[in-house]
Design a protein around this motif. Sequence first.
Motif, PDB file in Angstrom:
ATOM      1  N   LEU A   1       4.303  10.419  -6.613  1.00 15.79           N
ATOM      2  CA  LEU A   1       5.393  10.872  -7.482  1.00 15.79           C
ATOM      3  C   LEU A   1       4.885  11.198  -8.891  1.00 15.79           C
ATOM      4  O   LEU A   1       5.259  12.212  -9.484  1.00 15.79           O
ATOM      5  N   ILE A   2       4.015  10.335  -9.419  1.00 21.16           N
ATOM      6  CA  ILE A   2       3.476  10.588 -10.750  1.00 21.16           C
ATOM      7  C   ILE A   2       2.591  11.837 -10.746  1.00 21.16           C
ATOM      8  O   ILE A   2       2.632  12.654 -11.672  1.00 21.16           O
TER       9      ILE A   2
ATOM     10  N   LYS B   1       0.825  -1.205   0.000  1.00 19.21           N
ATOM     11  CA  LYS B   1       0.000   0.000   0.000  1.00 19.21           C
ATOM     12  C   LYS B   1       0.860   1.255   0.000  1.00 19.21           C
ATOM     13  O   LYS B   1       0.580   2.223  -0.702  1.00 19.21           O
ATOM     14  N   THR B   2       1.923   1.234   0.791  1.00 19.89           N
ATOM     15  CA  THR B   2       2.820   2.393   0.864  1.00 19.89           C
ATOM     16  C   THR B   2       3.526   2.620  -0.463  1.00 19.89           C
ATOM     17  O   THR B   2       3.643   3.761  -0.937  1.00 19.89           O
ATOM     18  N   ALA B   3       4.024   1.532  -1.065  1.00 15.00           N
ATOM     19  CA  ALA B   3       4.716   1.653  -2.350  1.00 15.00           C
ATOM     20  C   ALA B   3       3.774   2.184  -3.425  1.00 15.00           C
ATOM     21  O   ALA B   3       4.143   3.078  -4.207  1.00 15.00           O
ATOM     22  N   LYS B   4       2.543   1.669  -3.459  1.00 14.09           N
ATOM     23  CA  LYS B   4       1.583   2.122  -4.471  1.00 14.09           C
ATOM     24  C   LYS B   4       1.265   3.602  -4.307  1.00 14.09           C
ATOM     25  O   LYS B   4       1.330   4.369  -5.276  1.00 14.09           O
TER      26      LYS B   4
ATOM     27  N   VAL C   1       3.048  15.037 -13.071  1.00 14.96           N
ATOM     28  CA  VAL C   1       1.961  15.562 -13.896  1.00 14.96           C
ATOM     29  C   VAL C   1       1.704  17.031 -13.575  1.00 14.96           C
ATOM     30  O   VAL C   1       1.487  17.848 -14.475  1.00 14.96           O
ATOM     31  N   SER C   2       1.733  17.393 -12.289  1.00 16.26           N
ATOM     32  CA  SER C   2       1.473  18.783 -11.905  1.00 16.26           C
ATOM     33  C   SER C   2       2.549  19.717 -12.448  1.00 16.26           C
ATOM     34  O   SER C   2       2.251  20.838 -12.875  1.00 16.26           O
TER      35      SER C   2
ATOM     36  N   PHE D   1      -4.531  15.969  -8.487  1.00 17.58           N
ATOM     37  CA  PHE D   1      -4.277  14.786  -9.318  1.00 17.58           C
ATOM     38  C   PHE D   1      -4.201  13.518  -8.459  1.00 17.58           C
ATOM     39  O   PHE D   1      -4.756  12.475  -8.833  1.00 17.58           O
ATOM     40  N   TYR D   2      -3.541  13.617  -7.326  1.00 20.87           N
ATOM     41  CA  TYR D   2      -3.413  12.454  -6.449  1.00 20.87           C
ATOM     42  C   TYR D   2      -4.778  12.005  -5.936  1.00 20.87           C
ATOM     43  O   TYR D   2      -5.095  10.811  -5.934  1.00 20.87           O
TER      44      TYR D   2
END
Length: 469
Positions: A163-164, A154-157, A168-169, A207-208
């Motif tokens: 980060l993505i 869950k943390t890695a995802k 994107v921002s 976005f997140y």
Amino acid sequence: MDNLDQEQFRGQLSTVGEGGKRNWIYPKKPKGIFHNYRRVLAWLLLILFFAGPFIKIGGHPLLLFNIFDRQFVILGSVFWPQDTHLLIFLLLIFVVFILLFTVVFGRVWCGWACPQTVFMEMVFRKIEYWIEGDANQQRKLAKAPWTWNKIWKKTAKQGVFLLISFWVSHTFMAYLIGIGEMTEVIQAGPQANWSAFTGLLVFTGIFYFVFSYFREQACTVVCPYGRLQGVFLDKKSIVVIYDWLRGEPRGKLKKNEPQADKGDCIDCNLCVQVCPTGIDIRNGTQMECVNCTACIDACDEVMTKINKPKGLIRFDSEEGVEKKKKKLITPRVMAYSVVLAILVGAMGFLLVGRAPIEVTMTRTPGSIYQIKNDSIISNMYQMEMINKSFDPMNLTYKVKPKSAYLFFPSGPIEVLEGQEKDEVYVFVEMTRREFAKIDEKIQVEIYREDELIQTIDSRFPEPNTFSRK
């Protein structure tokens, strides 16, 4: 499905339970020919999006939407607030184009090119499959206790999602202020520009939130386009559709059991399991369907395994299912096409006739005419100039009538740099004798080298200290 069931089905969203609680969607990992096509298109669109701020046309940005300086660059051409009518035409063309596609092909835009779907299904969902596994594994992980395995996954995802979203921002901000200024903001650090840093954090958070939590609800709850499709679709529109004539009555495939009294649908439910919005396409065309074709690929795979023809779920129209024929060109399609052609033609005409420089000249507020030496009348004007091109312009000025004279107190603007905006005060002076001939009208001509690029009509007010003869 009987009428009662149909009404019950239409009255609720697939992502909302009976008690109003959200049904979290765990779509099965899609695969198939249509998914491969979508993946190629998605990667092309993603490459274009992330590379867009770096792409130059003639040394100028491909796209720039600088709402802060009210400057827009589209395909290397700059547009200013004075070009609002051109931007409105571009928006109208885009809207009519989307509507035309909706009339003919349903929500193909949503499933294949919409940024929400492209990022959700081809970026964030792929990362989720990679870290947590397919749908069943994700369900098990969600219900499992918080062990080390669940914590790190869950943390890695969420970390990758964040980060993505941050990436994107930054890209999105580069389309607003330009890649050069964006680079300067990053190099200077947050302390040098808190407003830009705050904007980046806000965009990242939006976005997140959308891609980690809100997800398909952006399409089914927020986006008005899905609701509009009910207005534009008809029986001739090509959509993702289930062939109920061939598939019903559906039933499980059992060994040594005759299938003559059953349709081709074996009720495997895979079309529902792969749907990113959680609907059952066999219920008919629905607002939540984004035409992503995941159900087509899933059904075709099953049909191949049981030696049945593909296309039980396919791109077709309701009329095509009933009458076994497709007709793309209809009166509505022709009407929208004509409107689109007219708009494109008008846009082309406006672009061809667009002046490279925009000059406005108004009388200075609060000023009145002056009379010099009892024979010369003088009026003060404010001249605002915008160079819409990227090249500097050498400018000269003339006034009509020729006997009039232009006087710039601080000097004229002789060179206007590309994309530059400037203003200057100017006096127009003429004798009383000449004033009596002009009927309060003057013209100021702007020249680039020897080429006349703009003519400004203005008023030269009549003094009330003498009467005209």
